[in-house]
Design an enzyme around this catalytic site. Sequence first.
Site, PDB file in Angstrom:
ATOM      1  N   CYS A  24       0.869  -1.181   0.000  1.00 41.83           N
ATOM      2  CA  CYS A  24       0.000   0.000   0.000  1.00 41.83           C
ATOM      3  C   CYS A  24       0.899   1.223   0.000  1.00 41.83           C
ATOM      4  O   CYS A  24       1.414   1.630   1.042  1.00 41.83           O
ATOM      5  CB  CYS A  24      -0.917  -0.005   1.218  1.00 41.83           C
ATOM      6  SG  CYS A  24      -2.036   1.417   1.293  1.00 41.83           S
ATOM      7  N   GLU A  39      -3.771   0.789  -6.165  1.00 39.97           N
ATOM      8  CA  GLU A  39      -2.862  -0.288  -6.514  1.00 39.97           C
ATOM      9  C   GLU A  39      -2.719  -0.287  -8.034  1.00 39.97           C
ATOM     10  O   GLU A  39      -3.579   0.231  -8.743  1.00 39.97           O
ATOM     11  CB  GLU A  39      -3.376  -1.627  -5.998  1.00 39.97           C
ATOM     12  CG  GLU A  39      -2.340  -2.733  -5.996  1.00 39.97           C
ATOM     13  CD  GLU A  39      -1.075  -2.336  -5.264  1.00 39.97           C
ATOM     14  OE1 GLU A  39      -0.081  -2.028  -5.971  1.00 39.97           O
ATOM     15  OE2 GLU A  39      -1.073  -2.297  -4.025  1.00 39.97           O
TER      16      GLU A  39
END
Length: 230
Positions: free
Chosen positions: A2, A105
């Site tokens: 992340c 992402e």
Amino acid sequence: MCGRFTQHLSWAEIRRLADLVGQPRNLAPRYNVAPTDAIEVLRAGPSGLELTPMRWGLIPYWWKKPLQELPSCFNARAETLSEKPMFRDAFKSRRCIVPASGFYEWTSEKGRKIPHYFSSADGLPLALAGLWEQWRDPNGQQLLSATIVVGAANPWMSRFHDRMPILLSWSDAEHWVSGDDPATLLRPAPDEALQEWTVSTRVNRSGVGDDDPTLIDRAEGEGLLPRLGA
């Protein structure tokens, strides 16, 4: 992992979900938060959870070298929190929640990186498991910092990446921050927890000029993947 997320939340939104105490304040909306940026973090206080600005990228309290030599600590692997010197002390007693509107992402397609935006399927803010630290620089100035805990992706998320943030239910927030057995919460989120869409490649950059609400607008037709079972 992340490495980029969003925080466009109000004090009132967080207060409805957590035992938030302290003086209300206006929170600046952020649509492209990158490592070393300042983020809002929920940590335990004497009367409840406090919302505190911190540096994204944990600095252990014992760090003596220049910050330029610090390894990337914006994520911490759930599997090794109790072992890694960088994180084990914070895991014991300095756990926190990073409230987030969503996170990004990337996948690859024909030589280009495609950004995807992930947010909760029910529209509520996400409660990302985190750790925090207090460090003093050589001049004695205090700096608070935090990291986001990541674990193995669930089957739905694995189509995009093999890792994902540890997503807590807001009802488990107090347990994570001050409970005796937090490791029981280090599990992948259910497949139905998140929704996803592709967004503009502008999010691939970071900086003041690339931090606005249009970054999370849907980029129709670019690399969309259906939900499992659709």
